[in-house]
Design an enzyme around this catalytic site. Structure first.
Site, PDB file in Angstrom:
ATOM      1  N   ASP A  82       0.822  -1.206   0.000  1.00 44.46           N
ATOM      2  CA  ASP A  82       0.000   0.000   0.000  1.00 44.46           C
ATOM      3  C   ASP A  82       0.864   1.268   0.000  1.00 44.46           C
ATOM      4  O   ASP A  82       1.926   1.300   0.621  1.00 44.46           O
ATOM      5  CB  ASP A  82      -0.898  -0.028   1.243  1.00 44.46           C
ATOM      6  CG  ASP A  82      -2.116   0.873   1.124  1.00 44.46           C
ATOM      7  OD1 ASP A  82      -2.505   1.189  -0.013  1.00 44.46           O
ATOM      8  OD2 ASP A  82      -2.676   1.239   2.175  1.00 44.46           O
ATOM      9  N   HIS A  83       0.421   2.291  -0.694  1.00 45.51           N
ATOM     10  CA  HIS A  83       1.002   3.643  -0.661  1.00 45.51           C
ATOM     11  C   HIS A  83       2.531   3.663  -0.657  1.00 45.51           C
ATOM     12  O   HIS A  83       3.161   4.109   0.304  1.00 45.51           O
ATOM     13  CB  HIS A  83       0.510   4.398   0.578  1.00 45.51           C
ATOM     14  CG  HIS A  83      -0.857   4.961   0.429  1.00 45.51           C
ATOM     15  ND1 HIS A  83      -1.148   6.005  -0.430  1.00 45.51           N
ATOM     16  CD2 HIS A  83      -2.026   4.616   1.012  1.00 45.51           C
ATOM     17  CE1 HIS A  83      -2.433   6.272  -0.357  1.00 45.51           C
ATOM     18  NE2 HIS A  83      -2.992   5.440   0.505  1.00 45.51           N
ATOM     19  N   GLY A 181      -7.216   6.913   8.609  1.00 46.95           N
ATOM     20  CA  GLY A 181      -7.440   7.066  10.043  1.00 46.95           C
ATOM     21  C   GLY A 181      -8.931   7.053  10.357  1.00 46.95           C
ATOM     22  O   GLY A 181      -9.768   6.757   9.505  1.00 46.95           O
ATOM     23  N   HIS A 208     -10.104   4.335  -0.403  1.00 52.78           N
ATOM     24  CA  HIS A 208      -9.151   4.438   0.701  1.00 52.78           C
ATOM     25  C   HIS A 208      -9.863   5.032   1.913  1.00 52.78           C
ATOM     26  O   HIS A 208     -10.875   5.714   1.793  1.00 52.78           O
ATOM     27  CB  HIS A 208      -7.967   5.317   0.294  1.00 52.78           C
ATOM     28  CG  HIS A 208      -6.952   4.596  -0.529  1.00 52.78           C
ATOM     29  ND1 HIS A 208      -5.638   4.472  -0.160  1.00 52.78           N
ATOM     30  CD2 HIS A 208      -7.068   3.924  -1.695  1.00 52.78           C
ATOM     31  CE1 HIS A 208      -4.984   3.772  -1.065  1.00 52.78           C
ATOM     32  NE2 HIS A 208      -5.842   3.431  -2.018  1.00 52.78           N
ATOM     33  N   ASN A 230     -10.122  -0.307   1.476  1.00 55.51           N
ATOM     34  CA  ASN A 230      -8.999  -0.466   2.394  1.00 55.51           C
ATOM     35  C   ASN A 230      -9.439  -0.236   3.837  1.00 55.51           C
ATOM     36  O   ASN A 230     -10.088   0.768   4.137  1.00 55.51           O
ATOM     37  CB  ASN A 230      -7.897   0.530   2.053  1.00 55.51           C
ATOM     38  CG  ASN A 230      -7.220   0.233   0.723  1.00 55.51           C
ATOM     39  OD1 ASN A 230      -7.606  -0.676  -0.004  1.00 55.51           O
ATOM     40  ND2 ASN A 230      -6.211   1.007   0.409  1.00 55.51           N
ATOM     41  N   ALA A 232      -7.677  -0.250   7.709  1.00 52.31           N
ATOM     42  CA  ALA A 232      -6.427  -0.343   8.462  1.00 52.31           C
ATOM     43  C   ALA A 232      -6.614   0.051   9.921  1.00 52.31           C
ATOM     44  O   ALA A 232      -6.440  -0.767  10.825  1.00 52.31           O
ATOM     45  CB  ALA A 232      -5.356   0.541   7.808  1.00 52.31           C
ATOM     46  N   THR A 233      -6.990   1.298  10.149  1.00 46.50           N
ATOM     47  CA  THR A 233      -6.991   1.842  11.509  1.00 46.50           C
ATOM     48  C   THR A 233      -7.917   1.075  12.444  1.00 46.50           C
ATOM     49  O   THR A 233      -7.558   0.807  13.602  1.00 46.50           O
ATOM     50  CB  THR A 233      -7.381   3.332  11.486  1.00 46.50           C
ATOM     51  OG1 THR A 233      -6.512   4.016  10.571  1.00 46.50           O
ATOM     52  CG2 THR A 233      -7.257   3.956  12.854  1.00 46.50           C
TER      53      THR A 233
END
Length: 284
Positions: A82-83, A181, A208, A230, A232-233
């Site tokens: 990612d990124h 986030g 995202h 996506n 994540a946080t």
């Protein structure tokens, strides 16, 4: 089964009107948790790692863990970087066994973004690896990537069309108002902008900043063409909170197998909820 490129699974998702969950993992336990969730949901899965995690663990270790998971899984699994802004690191991840990579040159002018993306596409496609790129600027914080809300820029529909034609990129992450986030308030997704982009671009689109977006907004974005989301946080918070709770309940606990078990369960529950939200349950 081996790790697979995400290209075909994402094309199927966009054509089928559903979305595939892409989950950032930082430990073996997090990886196991999302794989177990996908197995039970019969859902295709994209495992993701940030550049920070790659530097922390090493791409060869990560790819080996993912390859073992794929070997024992009955669902298709892709492994995505990612990124990333670093061509050499992208190359190393592909050599290690990653089946999807993101070149994020969105901080550069359009022409430079095109050139950097084309270079990665040429490298990755020789290995049958999916390439994702970004247009506009997604706000928020992810590893070293920090974009203030004031600097976030929505993707331009015409530029998205030109970009995909010029680069041959497999998937596109257009900035539409989401952020990395957790959100401080209700996300302000520019659905009209997304609809315009989806009308001009045939490749699967990537959402995202999937942590904390309300279900109805996720479903609306998927209906308009988002094929990958996506997350994540939320996973990281659930994982850490579960460990913290175990240690609060039993301050003398010193066996990782005890607190990691609770952490795995927490991550798995989040992943299962996201898969249901994306509509990919039963799509393996």
């Amino acid at each position: 089964m081996s790790l697979v490129s995400s290209t075909e699974m994402l094309r199927k998702a966009r054509a089928g009107g559903y979305c595939i969950g892409a989950f950032n993992v930082h430990t073996l336990e997090m990886l196991q948790a999302v794989v177990e969730a996908a197995e039970e949901a019969k859902a295709p899965l994209i495992l993701q790692t940030t550049v920070g995690t790659v530097k922390h663990l090493g791409p060869e270790y990560i790819a080996a863990m993912a390859q073992v998971a794929a070997r024992f899984a009955s669902v298709p699994i892709a492994l995505h970087l990612d990124h990333c802004h670093d061509y050499d690191l992208i190359e190393r991840c592909i050599q290690a066994g990653y089946t999807s990579v993101m070149i994020d040159a969105s901080m550069h002018p359009f022409a430079e973004n095109v050139e950097q993306t084309k270079r990665v596409v040429e490298l990755a496609h020789r290995a049958g690896v999916n390439v994702e790129a970004e247009l506009g600027k997604v706000g928020g914080v992810e590893d070293e990537l920090v974009v203030d809300d004031a600097d976030a820029v929505l993707a331009d529909p015409q530029e998205c069309e030109e970009f995909t034609a010029l680069t041959g990129v497999d998937t596109l992450a257009p900035a539409i108002g989401t952020a990395h986030g957790m959100y401080k308030g209700e996300p302000k997704i520019a659905f009209s902008r997304l609809e315009q982009i989806a009308g001009r671009v045939d490749v699967p689109l990537v959402l995202h900043g999937g942590s904390g977006i309300p279900e109805e907004q996720v479903k609306r974005a998927v209906a308009l063409g988002m094929a990958k989301m996506n997350v994540a946080t939320e996973l990281r918070i659930a994982f850490s909170d579960a460990i913290r709770q175990v240690l609060v309940e039993n301050p003398e606990e010193n066996d990782p197998r005890t607190y990691m078990k609770r952490a795995k369960q927490a991550v798995k529950a989040i992943a299962q909820a996201k898969m249901a939200m994306c509509g990919c349950v039963g799509k393996a």
